[in-house]
Design a protein around this motif. Sequence first.
Motif, PDB file in Angstrom:
ATOM      1  N   VAL A  88     -49.291  31.609  39.121  1.00 34.59           N
ATOM      2  CA  VAL A  88     -50.794  32.105  38.669  1.00 34.59           C
ATOM      3  C   VAL A  88     -51.478  32.330  39.697  1.00 34.59           C
ATOM      4  O   VAL A  88     -52.451  32.949  39.423  1.00 34.59           O
ATOM      5  N   LEU A  89     -51.837  31.535  40.629  1.00 30.89           N
ATOM      6  CA  LEU A  89     -52.983  31.687  41.837  1.00 30.89           C
ATOM      7  C   LEU A  89     -52.208  33.803  41.864  1.00 30.89           C
ATOM      8  O   LEU A  89     -53.018  34.052  42.604  1.00 30.89           O
ATOM      9  N   ARG A  90     -51.544  32.946  42.617  1.00 34.69           N
ATOM     10  CA  ARG A  90     -50.933  34.786  43.110  1.00 34.69           C
ATOM     11  C   ARG A  90     -51.184  35.954  42.182  1.00 34.69           C
ATOM     12  O   ARG A  90     -51.519  36.788  42.501  1.00 34.69           O
ATOM     13  N   ILE A  91     -50.766  35.769  40.955  1.00 30.47           N
ATOM     14  CA  ILE A  91     -50.952  36.983  40.157  1.00 30.47           C
ATOM     15  C   ILE A  91     -52.306  37.260  39.912  1.00 30.47           C
ATOM     16  O   ILE A  91     -52.938  37.905  39.829  1.00 30.47           O
ATOM     17  N   ALA A  92     -53.555  36.366  40.107  1.00 28.56           N
ATOM     18  CA  ALA A  92     -54.516  36.395  40.808  1.00 28.56           C
ATOM     19  C   ALA A  92     -54.865  37.175  41.689  1.00 28.56           C
ATOM     20  O   ALA A  92     -56.033  37.688  41.345  1.00 28.56           O
ATOM     21  N   VAL A  93     -54.498  36.820  42.830  1.00 22.67           N
ATOM     22  CA  VAL A  93     -55.055  37.443  43.708  1.00 22.67           C
ATOM     23  C   VAL A  93     -54.944  39.630  43.279  1.00 22.67           C
ATOM     24  O   VAL A  93     -55.669  39.582  43.773  1.00 22.67           O
ATOM     25  N   ILE A  94     -53.613  39.025  43.122  1.00 25.81           N
ATOM     26  CA  ILE A  94     -53.160  40.542  43.289  1.00 25.81           C
ATOM     27  C   ILE A  94     -53.838  41.849  41.752  1.00 25.81           C
ATOM     28  O   ILE A  94     -53.603  42.230  42.453  1.00 25.81           O
ATOM     29  N   ALA A  95     -54.305  40.755  40.899  1.00 22.99           N
ATOM     30  CA  ALA A  95     -54.850  40.992  40.236  1.00 22.99           C
ATOM     31  C   ALA A  95     -56.048  41.955  40.008  1.00 22.99           C
ATOM     32  O   ALA A  95     -56.316  42.695  39.926  1.00 22.99           O
ATOM     33  N   ALA A  96     -57.145  40.906  40.723  1.00 30.58           N
ATOM     34  CA  ALA A  96     -58.454  40.975  41.462  1.00 30.58           C
ATOM     35  C   ALA A  96     -58.485  41.886  42.782  1.00 30.58           C
ATOM     36  O   ALA A  96     -59.261  42.631  42.352  1.00 30.58           O
ATOM     37  N   VAL A  97     -57.336  41.994  43.432  1.00 30.74           N
ATOM     38  CA  VAL A  97     -57.229  43.205  44.092  1.00 30.74           C
ATOM     39  C   VAL A  97     -57.140  45.005  43.365  1.00 30.74           C
ATOM     40  O   VAL A  97     -57.465  45.570  43.671  1.00 30.74           O
ATOM     41  N   VAL A  98     -55.903  44.407  42.244  1.00 31.23           N
ATOM     42  CA  VAL A  98     -55.760  45.986  41.953  1.00 31.23           C
ATOM     43  C   VAL A  98     -57.046  46.067  41.265  1.00 31.23           C
ATOM     44  O   VAL A  98     -57.671  47.322  41.754  1.00 31.23           O
ATOM     45  N   VAL A  99     -57.535  45.437  40.561  1.00 32.19           N
ATOM     46  CA  VAL A  99     -58.503  45.502  39.169  1.00 32.19           C
ATOM     47  C   VAL A  99     -59.537  46.407  40.024  1.00 32.19           C
ATOM     48  O   VAL A  99     -60.383  46.935  40.333  1.00 32.19           O
ATOM     49  N   GLY A 100     -59.863  45.764  41.071  1.00 32.32           N
ATOM     50  CA  GLY A 100     -60.943  45.699  42.524  1.00 32.32           C
ATOM     51  C   GLY A 100     -61.113  47.077  42.986  1.00 32.32           C
ATOM     52  O   GLY A 100     -61.980  47.950  42.849  1.00 32.32           O
ATOM     53  N   VAL A 101     -59.714  47.224  43.587  1.00 27.74           N
ATOM     54  CA  VAL A 101     -59.890  48.832  43.885  1.00 27.74           C
ATOM     55  C   VAL A 101     -59.188  50.137  43.451  1.00 27.74           C
ATOM     56  O   VAL A 101     -60.370  50.601  43.283  1.00 27.74           O
TER      57      VAL A 101
END
Lengths: 269, 428
Positions: free
Chosen positions: B238-251
């Motif tokens: 879940v943590l890994r998914i959260a990081v990826i999601a944060a990066v994609v949404v942030g960018v």
Amino acid sequence: MSALEQTPPTSSTLERPTLSLRGVNKSFGAVQVLHDVHLDVYPGKVTALVGDNGAGKSTLIKSIAGIHPIDSGTVEFEGKPVQLNGPRDAARLGIEVVYQDLALADNLDVVQNMFLGRERKRGVVLDEASMEEAARDTLTKLSVRTLKSVRQLVSSLSGGQRQTVAIAKAVLWESKLVILDEPTAALGVAQTRQVLDLVRRLADTGHAVVFITHNMVDVFEVADRVAALYLGRVAADVPISEVDRTQVIELITSGRSGELGLASDALED
Amino acid sequence: MSSNTLTAAEASGPHKPAAGFEGDRHDNTVGGAVRGYLNKLRAGDLGALPAVLGIVVLGILFTALRPDTFLTPLNLANLLVQSTPIIVLAMGLVFVLLLGEIDLSAGVVSGVCSAVLAQLLVQAGVAWPIAVLGAIATGAVIGVFTGSLVGIVGIPSFVVTLALFLGFQGVTLRLIGQGGTVPVREPVIRALANENLPVTLGWILAALVVVAYAGFELWRWRSQRSRGLAHQPLLLVVLRIAVIAAVVVGVTAILSVDRALAAAIDLAGIPYAVPLVVLLLLVLTFVLSRTSFGRHVYAVGGNAEAARRAGINVTRIRVLAFVISSSLAAISGILATSRLSSVTPDAGAGNTLLYAVGAAVIGGTSLFGGRGRARDAVLGGLVIAIIANGLGLLGVAAYLNFIITGGVLLLAASVDALARRRAATARR
């Protein structure tokens, strides 16, 4: 050949041998390395193949593995005559060789190594789940308890564990005959113990095992039969119960020991 | 973490009654996973850590030095586009480096392919898809040539590609002409690096990527757990998914802001080159980690003799690795052409290759073979692009730029070599 098979068998030869060599000769150029080799390897039994350096052990196993096809003589596998002209022929019959310099890739994990070159796939995608299950089943069957995880990289394993993986890899392929080339040569005491236990279990699970070693302790620890090579000839191929340590050493060093061994005329040429 | 987590994980998973392999169960706890990761670090496998640290530290450094310009949407978009040719070139190099080989000609091959692209578009006047295919096919043919010299003839890749590094510069010079520059005004090619996805479409794609990634990871976790296979703790997934999601949404968020300097122009959205790189990342990651070809690439890099005995055609793997490297070099050349809207005779020469090798190595790909992933090229490529971009904003003299970039590559290679030594001593 049939005449040979009908000779009154000793107690341990009642069963049909998995591999049976008769009159096998092999030369490299002018040098004859194997002379008229007779050898029987039985299922469920560990056959220790002993002999001094240069006695022809390596050539013999490479002939069985199909790497050095024989010049003359016959090879029978499970009672049927076979031609071993390449490693693939041997692999197809269920002959697996675990070489001394282990053929493992350090950067892959245990499962990946065990299935290397023969990966299970669904379509183009690797079927990791089924490979992991099969690898674990095989290791469990061999009662390997020393591995922490089957997803461990091989680089993180000890020498004994690596040998274990190499042996398990050979077993995975429904092999009938497993040839082990000095599997304990570079190991410490505890790790040698692990590997010898594994060799025993390999035989107990019905495999025919050929175990090459220089170590007499290992021979008497694990072998059911001992085959001694002397200058390319089989000096003896007998149940371990019929020989003692001194006799085996004599067979290795001089090709004779009392009643056992090569006739003196064979030793002269 | 705590012993509670451990017992919970033990109790909830319907594990097979396995003898041994405690690790396969203990790794399921977060504590076990963290310990495993620390062990890996200690054994010298740093993974993505140096690159992620590099991005963070350099980001902070350049933000502090150039607060008005570095962290603006305009510059970040620029930086991303700048990084794409480096990343794609590095992705190809990962395959070659995985085998323990090197392709010093990858940069100039990208130059030759962009020259072919330009000539097809401008001289022959063909449609862009044909020109693109022509450029990639050129790369593939060059790869067959290079790979055959290395894999079949048996010349060390260092020598082959050094010779080709020189030779192909001549080919580009011949194609483009001395002192000439071929402008590429083809709208689709130009759009790659100079136009943006509509903002809405950008968000839809971003959402798709996140949902697909999360879905796949969770599905894999579930099926591994239900079959009693080795798997990571759910929290970590879940943590890994959260990081990826944060990066994609942030960018996506940053790139969706109107970044035009003049109020009259509307400049927002993800540059087309970015989803192209993401697509390549997905495809190459799939090839390396989920196909037998990828597995064999790792095996040949780890122990070529073991691979050969396992029945793998080592020569074929070597040739294919160079084909992939050169084909990706062609795509890198197309991206570079798009960014510059032209092809010069020195396209792909200079520091192009150094940047790409640096990107792969900083990202965690080993120069000694056997270790590396497609994502290394992305992370390392971003580090390299941040350095180039930041130094540009600082107005650093050209000579310093070379020295600093060279130094960074040396640093990354040293980390790689030390990590390898560490791994060798940790074993016995």
